[in-house]
Motif scaffolding. Sequence first.
Motif, PDB file in Angstrom:
ATOM      1  N   CYS B  50       0.842  -1.206   0.000  1.00  0.00           N
ATOM      2  CA  CYS B  50       0.000   0.000   0.000  1.00  0.00           C
ATOM      3  C   CYS B  50       0.876   1.256   0.000  1.00  0.00           C
ATOM      4  O   CYS B  50       0.627   2.195  -0.753  1.00  0.00           O
ATOM      5  CB  CYS B  50      -0.913   0.021   1.217  1.00  0.00           C
ATOM      6  SG  CYS B  50      -2.259  -1.155   1.141  1.00  0.00           S
ATOM      7  N   ARG B  51       1.894   1.231   0.839  1.00  0.00           N
ATOM      8  CA  ARG B  51       2.744   2.414   0.935  1.00  0.00           C
ATOM      9  C   ARG B  51       3.498   2.640  -0.370  1.00  0.00           C
ATOM     10  O   ARG B  51       3.765   3.777  -0.745  1.00  0.00           O
ATOM     11  CB  ARG B  51       3.727   2.265   2.097  1.00  0.00           C
ATOM     12  CG  ARG B  51       2.995   2.403   3.420  1.00  0.00           C
ATOM     13  CD  ARG B  51       3.933   2.334   4.606  1.00  0.00           C
ATOM     14  NE  ARG B  51       3.203   2.700   5.835  1.00  0.00           N
ATOM     15  CZ  ARG B  51       3.736   2.702   7.036  1.00  0.00           C
ATOM     16  NH1 ARG B  51       5.001   2.373   7.196  1.00  0.00           N
ATOM     17  NH2 ARG B  51       3.018   3.042   8.092  1.00  0.00           N
ATOM     18  N   GLY B  54       1.468   4.718  -2.417  1.00  0.00           N
ATOM     19  CA  GLY B  54       0.975   5.947  -1.810  1.00  0.00           C
ATOM     20  C   GLY B  54      -0.393   5.846  -1.158  1.00  0.00           C
ATOM     21  O   GLY B  54      -1.053   6.858  -0.923  1.00  0.00           O
ATOM     22  N   ILE B  55      -0.848   4.625  -0.857  1.00  0.00           N
ATOM     23  CA  ILE B  55      -2.125   4.513  -0.142  1.00  0.00           C
ATOM     24  C   ILE B  55      -1.845   4.627   1.354  1.00  0.00           C
ATOM     25  O   ILE B  55      -1.110   3.823   1.930  1.00  0.00           O
ATOM     26  CB  ILE B  55      -2.811   3.175  -0.460  1.00  0.00           C
ATOM     27  CG1 ILE B  55      -3.252   3.176  -1.932  1.00  0.00           C
ATOM     28  CG2 ILE B  55      -4.009   2.953   0.461  1.00  0.00           C
ATOM     29  CD1 ILE B  55      -3.906   1.900  -2.370  1.00  0.00           C
ATOM     30  N   ASP B  56      -2.402   5.646   1.958  1.00  0.00           N
ATOM     31  CA  ASP B  56      -2.153   5.929   3.362  1.00  0.00           C
ATOM     32  C   ASP B  56      -3.004   4.997   4.213  1.00  0.00           C
ATOM     33  O   ASP B  56      -4.215   5.106   4.256  1.00  0.00           O
ATOM     34  CB  ASP B  56      -2.498   7.396   3.642  1.00  0.00           C
ATOM     35  CG  ASP B  56      -2.218   7.758   5.091  1.00  0.00           C
ATOM     36  OD1 ASP B  56      -1.552   6.962   5.785  1.00  0.00           O
ATOM     37  OD2 ASP B  56      -2.674   8.831   5.523  1.00  0.00           O
ATOM     38  N   THR B  57      -2.344   4.044   4.860  1.00  0.00           N
ATOM     39  CA  THR B  57      -3.052   3.071   5.681  1.00  0.00           C
ATOM     40  C   THR B  57      -2.808   3.412   7.149  1.00  0.00           C
ATOM     41  O   THR B  57      -1.663   3.534   7.564  1.00  0.00           O
ATOM     42  CB  THR B  57      -2.515   1.655   5.386  1.00  0.00           C
ATOM     43  OG1 THR B  57      -2.595   1.435   3.980  1.00  0.00           O
ATOM     44  CG2 THR B  57      -3.301   0.611   6.123  1.00  0.00           C
ATOM     45  N   PRO B  58      -3.868   3.587   7.922  1.00  0.00           N
ATOM     46  CA  PRO B  58      -3.653   3.946   9.324  1.00  0.00           C
ATOM     47  C   PRO B  58      -3.005   2.795  10.090  1.00  0.00           C
ATOM     48  O   PRO B  58      -3.306   1.632   9.834  1.00  0.00           O
ATOM     49  CB  PRO B  58      -5.065   4.210   9.844  1.00  0.00           C
ATOM     50  CG  PRO B  58      -5.963   3.434   8.950  1.00  0.00           C
ATOM     51  CD  PRO B  58      -5.291   3.422   7.598  1.00  0.00           C
ATOM     52  N   CYS B  75      -5.460  -1.228  10.762  1.00  0.00           N
ATOM     53  CA  CYS B  75      -4.917  -1.302   9.404  1.00  0.00           C
ATOM     54  C   CYS B  75      -5.614  -2.366   8.568  1.00  0.00           C
ATOM     55  O   CYS B  75      -5.170  -2.673   7.472  1.00  0.00           O
ATOM     56  CB  CYS B  75      -3.414  -1.579   9.449  1.00  0.00           C
ATOM     57  SG  CYS B  75      -3.025  -3.269   9.972  1.00  0.00           S
ATOM     58  N   THR B 128      -2.104  11.274  16.276  1.00  0.00           N
ATOM     59  CA  THR B 128      -2.339  10.378  15.142  1.00  0.00           C
ATOM     60  C   THR B 128      -3.695   9.688  15.277  1.00  0.00           C
ATOM     61  O   THR B 128      -4.483   9.638  14.329  1.00  0.00           O
ATOM     62  CB  THR B 128      -1.226   9.313  15.084  1.00  0.00           C
ATOM     63  OG1 THR B 128       0.027   9.973  15.256  1.00  0.00           O
ATOM     64  CG2 THR B 128      -1.248   8.575  13.789  1.00  0.00           C
ATOM     65  N   TYR B 132      -6.947   9.965  12.735  1.00  0.00           N
ATOM     66  CA  TYR B 132      -7.660   8.829  12.145  1.00  0.00           C
ATOM     67  C   TYR B 132      -9.132   8.859  12.534  1.00  0.00           C
ATOM     68  O   TYR B 132     -10.009   8.563  11.729  1.00  0.00           O
ATOM     69  CB  TYR B 132      -7.075   7.499  12.622  1.00  0.00           C
ATOM     70  CG  TYR B 132      -5.649   7.209  12.218  1.00  0.00           C
ATOM     71  CD1 TYR B 132      -5.097   7.733  11.040  1.00  0.00           C
ATOM     72  CD2 TYR B 132      -4.847   6.380  13.002  1.00  0.00           C
ATOM     73  CE1 TYR B 132      -3.791   7.438  10.678  1.00  0.00           C
ATOM     74  CE2 TYR B 132      -3.539   6.081  12.646  1.00  0.00           C
ATOM     75  CZ  TYR B 132      -3.017   6.620  11.491  1.00  0.00           C
ATOM     76  OH  TYR B 132      -1.723   6.319  11.144  1.00  0.00           O
ATOM     77  N   ARG B 135     -10.878  11.129  10.449  1.00  0.00           N
ATOM     78  CA  ARG B 135     -10.898  10.645   9.065  1.00  0.00           C
ATOM     79  C   ARG B 135     -11.995   9.600   8.873  1.00  0.00           C
ATOM     80  O   ARG B 135     -12.661   9.560   7.849  1.00  0.00           O
ATOM     81  CB  ARG B 135      -9.536  10.039   8.704  1.00  0.00           C
ATOM     82  CG  ARG B 135      -9.411   9.692   7.230  1.00  0.00           C
ATOM     83  CD  ARG B 135      -8.213   8.804   6.921  1.00  0.00           C
ATOM     84  NE  ARG B 135      -6.924   9.346   7.329  1.00  0.00           N
ATOM     85  CZ  ARG B 135      -5.766   8.698   7.149  1.00  0.00           C
ATOM     86  NH1 ARG B 135      -5.768   7.507   6.568  1.00  0.00           N
ATOM     87  NH2 ARG B 135      -4.633   9.218   7.552  1.00  0.00           N
TER      88      ARG B 135
END
Lengths: 539, 330, 611
Positions: B50-51, B54-58, B75, B128, B132, B135
């Motif tokens: 994912c990273r 560029g997929i931002d995964t909590p 996650c 953080t 989330y 979000r």
Amino acid sequence: MFGAGGGTNSYREVEETNVILLWGSNARETHPIFFHHLLRGINHGARLFTVDPRQTSSARWADVWLSLDVGTDIMLANAVGREILAAGLENREFIGHATTGIEAYKAAVEPYTLERAEQVTGVPRQAIREMAHAYAQAERAMICWTLGITEHHNGVDNVLALINLALLTGHVGRYGSGLNPLRGQNNVQGGGDMGALPDRLPGFQHVEVEEFRAKFDQRWGVKVPPKRGWNLTQMFEAMEHGELKALYVLGENPLQSEADQALARRRLENLDFMIVQDMFLTATGQMANVVLPAGAGWCESDGTVTNSERRVQRVRKAVNPPPGARDDVAILFDLAKRLGHDWGQPNSEQIWDELRALSPPHTGMSYARLEASHGLQWPCYDENDPGELFLHSRLWEQPLNGPQVAFQPVQDDPPVERLTPEFPLRLTTGRRLDDYNTGVQTSGFSSPLRRGETIDISPDDATRLGVCSGEMVRVSSRRGHVEVPVWIDERLRPGLAFMTPHFQDEVATNILTIDATDPKAGTAEFKAAAIRVDRIGAN
Amino acid sequence: MSDDSLWFRPPPRPSHPPIAPTPVETPRVEISIDGQAVAVPDTATILDACRSIGIDTPTLCYLETLTPVNVCRVCVVEVKGSRTLVPACSRRVEPGMEIQTNSPRVQLSRKMVLEFLGSSVDLSTAPTALEYSSRYGANAGRYGPAKEAALAGERDAREPGHHHPPGSLHAETVAQPVKIDNNLYVRDYSKCILCYKCVEACGTDAQNTFAIAVAGRGFDARISTEDNIPLPDSACVYCGNCIGVCPTGALMFKSEYDLRQRGEWDEARQTKTDTICPYCGVGCTLSLHVQDNQIVKVTSPLDVEVTHGNLCIKGRFGYGFVQGGDPDKE
Amino acid sequence: MDLHFHGPDATLTERSVVDSVLGLPPSEGPGGLRITRDEGHHSLVQRSKLLPAFHAVQNRFGWIPPGAMDYICRRLSVPPAEAHGVASFYHMFTLKSTPPTVVHVCDDVACRIKGSEGLCTELQHALGAEGWKRSPCLGQCERAPAALVVRAGETPSATSVAPANSQSLLAARAADLPASADTRESIRASVPQFGSDNLRLLSRVGRVNPCSLEAYQASGGYSALTKGILQGPEAVIAEVMASKLMGRGGAAFPTGRKWEAVAKAPARPHYVVCNADESEPGTFKDRVLMEGDPFAVIEGMTIAGLATGSEQGYLYIRGEYPQATERLKHALEAARAAHLLGPKILGSSFSFDIELRSGAGAYICGEETALFNSIEGKRGEPRNKPPFPVHVGLFGKPTVINNVETLVNIPQILALGGEAYSRIGTAGSAGPKLFCVSGHVTRPGVYEVDFGITLGQLIQQAGGVAGGKAIRAVLLGGAAGSFVGPDQLNIPLSFEGTRAAGASLGSGVVLVFDESVDLADILLRIAAFFRDESCGQCVPCRVGTVRQEELLHRLRSGKPMRSYADELELLKEIGQVMRDASICGLGQAASNAVESAFATLNPMPKVAQIR
């Protein structure tokens, strides 16, 4: 070693080596973050042998702990070498390719049988044999040491004895194999690299080599004296004889850090003039004619330091020094000005660039590269050079690149001060986790671990002396005495006592230690004094 | 020292810079994430994959330097063919995996995990987790007003397999008094999300001191020394590596805690400067957090090969000797 | 490891109790060892002695005194904080001084409807808070209400009392009850079909002396192992594959495939683990098998060892089963003495032995990876899967883990032949199956039937609802299973049949509630159970089980926070995150029963629906 004074390997390599000999080092407490790397190695399956008179917290992680008597390191190392030869486990190919003098070494170690070593060191022969075989047969193996090797009257010989083992087995110059002294102080490595040694210019360029000197003469516009200077011990002896009259001390506290404190005081008093430049008004500073208050290099100025894996790292100014205190370099620049040389405004990068121009192993390390990389390892000859992960890979090149390396046989030489009925206990010294050297810096924070200075003795000795934990006793050596509480350490063996130098103002441990120094390096035998312990009011 | 020329001259430069043995090339696998084809090494986790695009995964319990424990479950992603959602932080990719990172199931689980934490833990110093929460639209208030805090030591004495049935209509929390038993750092377990990071940092992932462990069970599970003894009696060596990894401020420098208590903690006024520790010769990078010319805490960056974010007591706390006082005040 | 100890020194007694499990410590020379070995490296197998050491201390003193704890840590090189973390995980270990005798009263679902609350009240009155404690299901549901009297001391004992009343409990507490010598009589009550010729799994229970290896062999025991050794491992696996046997622990995974995967796994050694941590509320079949036919369990495990190339097996039995533990201990010794365990079994090249390990009060340890952790001396926290146990199991090695009932089927399969066995039952569910029928039925007990019988038929076989009352609900599959209503009694009891009905067989629980039962109370007990038994590792389960219980409490007390519909919506979301995002089956199933009850049974009082 072999021309460059630095650990041969990177920390990450200890994580991937197979056998580690941790010799005269309690890295668990004195180099905790290096020990993290070592623990990863253990967790990846490396075998750890620790060689230490004390069952330190490091030794408790070992597969085998070799508890030798203080100062018998060469006896042990030579016995290991002899056993490797006797078992035919030496790396003949490497020896033939890259070394000279194996025959002399063989002859020198021949008398060091396992039996004799067991008798002298106190380590069971099967343990010596096991370490010898494990080290020789490992695919990768490392020897790491600290002051337990060097703080002896024959510290250089101790190091040579270990280097011989690496040459014998070819455990040098390869990834995960090598010889690694762990530097006890921030930038001890960098200080030497920069030429803060009596015989070296920056970059290990010997001052007695004309070609090296010429470069500096030209750049500096002065003649560099062509002869090596005195080391610290020689300087102190020169004070004694009145040959040394003025002393400029930067960031040291020799009055309290030198062995045999009474002697050190007498010698310093002999000086005509002393300047002390330090962050603190140390005990030495209190004796000085002039004190120049300095800032804290690591957080109140800009520059570089070099760590035990030869990594040159940037230090940066984060806070302003207290009023009146100044950056060390600024003080030196001002001093130069007073002496008639205007060097302009101090700028750490310009100074560094001058060093790069003069010291080949640092040439490739621009500030820009240092900033971008969390530091670079020397030697780094040009801006495309990544720096050397490990040293001496040349020894494995076919054909050999450069000269062969000589074995340097050494002989066992026990501590200067023998145990006698009058002084029956062996005192050795070292650091604890939360304190540091003479305690000047660490006394600035309140550590929940700190219990102050004690003399640590074994339960057997405590029983024999009739003392209990916490009881004040008088500890005497041939040089003086201190009063200190007892701490019973069930992991110490009988006959061995331990103290630290951390609380010099309360307990001046170095009143007890002996000023027997290594003739080559000038290091004192902090690790081996003979003492007696008496109950106070017993007589 | 002998007059062997080797001691006078540096050795010759090697023909090639010495390098580490190159690791075996790992095969790459093709997977799809949210419909996008990705090729990653077969050792990668879904989170790595994912990273990489560029997929931002909590993540809360995950940290690059620690072994994934996959306990926070924030996650989680949806993998086609899997009955349940899977934790991205620890699940290795497999060829042909089809992954959804933003499906309604994923969103619901993430929202609920954050609501569960928000309703049971004080997240006020966990930026953080708060980010989330907003979000994913977590509404921690849905579970009712918080029950009053436990008395000191009460949660630590709870026995597994027993709890008092809900007697009121309040939501159970982990609220309890802060533990202050030394001068260097405080433990405020009202803020603990039980991510296990401190236990890992104290254990085999870094310090190997094992002063703390998870004790108890279920909602009463907690981080504890043996028998809940104070830190000074425990194996703790005050490396502070647990504080370094704590994502919620449950573990906090005493210096920061005191400033916060006095209302003087102000990150906007702080600078952070990287330098090198002044003590032994290992060369650990220190990040000095400075407010009003005073060092207020010391951290270490994770991406430095020397420390991996870890320090010892001297590096973390031994800076007091430069705190000569604020020159403006004197 | 440089461990740190702070506690008081262990007393001589404490040391000797620990040494009785760990052996005598190596002697140390004065002033420290000159050489130490392997102290630094974790020795996994050594660490696994942690729970046995705790048990020994707990049994001797009634709690784990700090000196004993420290001494165990020194002996095993376990950090004290970790050891405390482990001990405080298990319900049956006590970390504060406690009277030597404690009565554990089951207040779980089956006992609850048989008066356990009254029993608790009486004991509180008679013994005070220290003398007794509540326990989740003790696995004696056919004889509810049940209790376990645990006595620490030089001759520790644990005695199950069921059905229990306060007089019988106080008597049991006061006196040492000798285990009855003849062991066949008492267990017959648990097998209402006793005497029937059609039993396979239960054929020996109550008939053959469980303490006699000779009797076991005389009734056909060990002929399957003999056959298996002759045929060889591949053939045994082929038979088990052909039998279509599926695991009886709840997950219904094909046993043959599991065995084959372990047999083929390259890593060594391989392990066989028998999951005898039967803790699902309402389940007691494995207990009856272990008490009534222990050698069959051992024979099944031994065959599993043969088939999978394992030399070591572990039998992990829940700590609440003292009698089954005794029987198995005895059976293991007898088998070993007869060379049916140990090196070169039956003169072949096959060696295999079994170590018995006791749980200590943690439902979660029935989850296979939590069980491995528990054997390894760790907290019973489940591991994330994959990797699966067949690749990375006990001590990180390939492991086959089977439930007791599954293993007892193995000798049957080898005797009948896999093909023939597969024809028993239904197309999708081969073989005989045990059901644990309890609650409001006339003849509660373990029933052996072929797969495919309907729920209603099974309840009829158990004599129907006692007292002629109507059925309110049936809890099928245990607390992790689901409720079905009286209109669903035609569900066929097979894997596929229950799945089609949106339920599951789980561990074979059929717990029948008549119309007198307050279902809301039962739901709250189930919710409390999951909250208590959650290991606490992952957020969805650790907090979700609390929020679920709180919500049910609000509904039951008639004080929903918002509308009833909003609360139900929230309940659904709580259930979904637990099901979707929990690490293991406990959290994933923690809302099953609650949600199924709300789906069809209208469990909450009307007052809750006013708003």
